[in-house]
Design a protein around this motif. Structure first.
Motif: not given
Ligand code: CA
Length: 230
Positions: A13-16, A57-61, A107-109
């Protein structure tokens, strides 16, 4: 080639859009089946449709954050491991993620090899503990590993379909499950949707679980479906 011969399904689940394109390729290349969602609502739907072996899961979704999503999975009784991805690296964020029910944190990247290593480690760990989580709703308990079901300490014998139906209801305790949801999960579409097989099996379960007891666990929600209630 794949070093992960398995049937494990990974939900991303990722919005990027870049990551949402590349992660499935990496994971598929490592032998996993992959499902994707680009926002929190869709991520939850994917899980309700077919629970994955692991979720990234991406945190910021959009719609629901990764934290909210992880918390929701745990509240619904799902035990699959959750790996959180975030651009944020503060200790506080890490603690929030772990509090929410995440099992690990990246952590990204990040390097794709690192991601794969984490996924593999989480899945190995979860295989070891798989099914060891007994589900409970009031005085009813169900152990997915031993398939033992008890109500108020009394062992209840269930057929495989009854067991699958009860397990599905318990995983969704306090939430309505509709007949189509049950048909899909328990019967895997292997039934004519027009038959009343779901109602018939609910009747069987009630006979075994609720008959002669003061506090029925299985409730009919008129026009919508069924719910097992805490
Ligand atoms: Ca995001």
């Amino acid at each position: 080639m794949s070093d992960a011969p398995n049937n494990d399904t990974v939900l991303v689940v990722e919005d990027d859009p870049d990551l949402l394109a590349v992660l499935p390729r990496i994971l598929t290349g490592a032998g996993y089946s992959v499902r994707t969602a680009a926002d929190g609502e869709d991520g939850l739907l994917r899980v309700l449709e077919d629970a994955p072996s692991l979720a990234i899961l991406d945190v910021g979704l959009p719609k629901r954050s990764g934290y909210e999503l992880a918390r929701e999975f745990r509240a619904r009784g799902y035990q699959f491991p959750v790996l959180m991805l975030t651009a944020r690296t503060t200790v506080d964020d890490k603690v929030s993620g772990l509090d929410a029910g995440a099992d690990d944190y990246l952590a990204k990247p990040f390097e794709y090899a690192e991601l794969l290593a984490r996924v593999k480690a989480l899945l190995r760990r979860s295989t070891i503990t798989a099914g060891s989580q007994t589900m409970r709703v009031r005085d009813l308990s169900l152990d997915p590993a031993t398939r033992r079901v008890e109500r108020a300490g009394e062992v209840i014998e269930l057929s495989p379909k009854e067991f699958a139906l009860l397990e599905y209801l318990m995983r969704n305790a306090d939430h309505i499950v509709t007949r189509p949801m049950i048909t899909e999960h328990v019967w895997k579409h292997d039934t004519d949707p027009l038959t009343n097989v779901v109602d018939v099996y609910i009747t069987y379960l009630r006979k075994k679980l609720d008959e002669d007891r003061k506090n029925p666990l299985i409730h009919t929600v008129r026009g919508r479906g069924y719910m097992i209630k805490e």
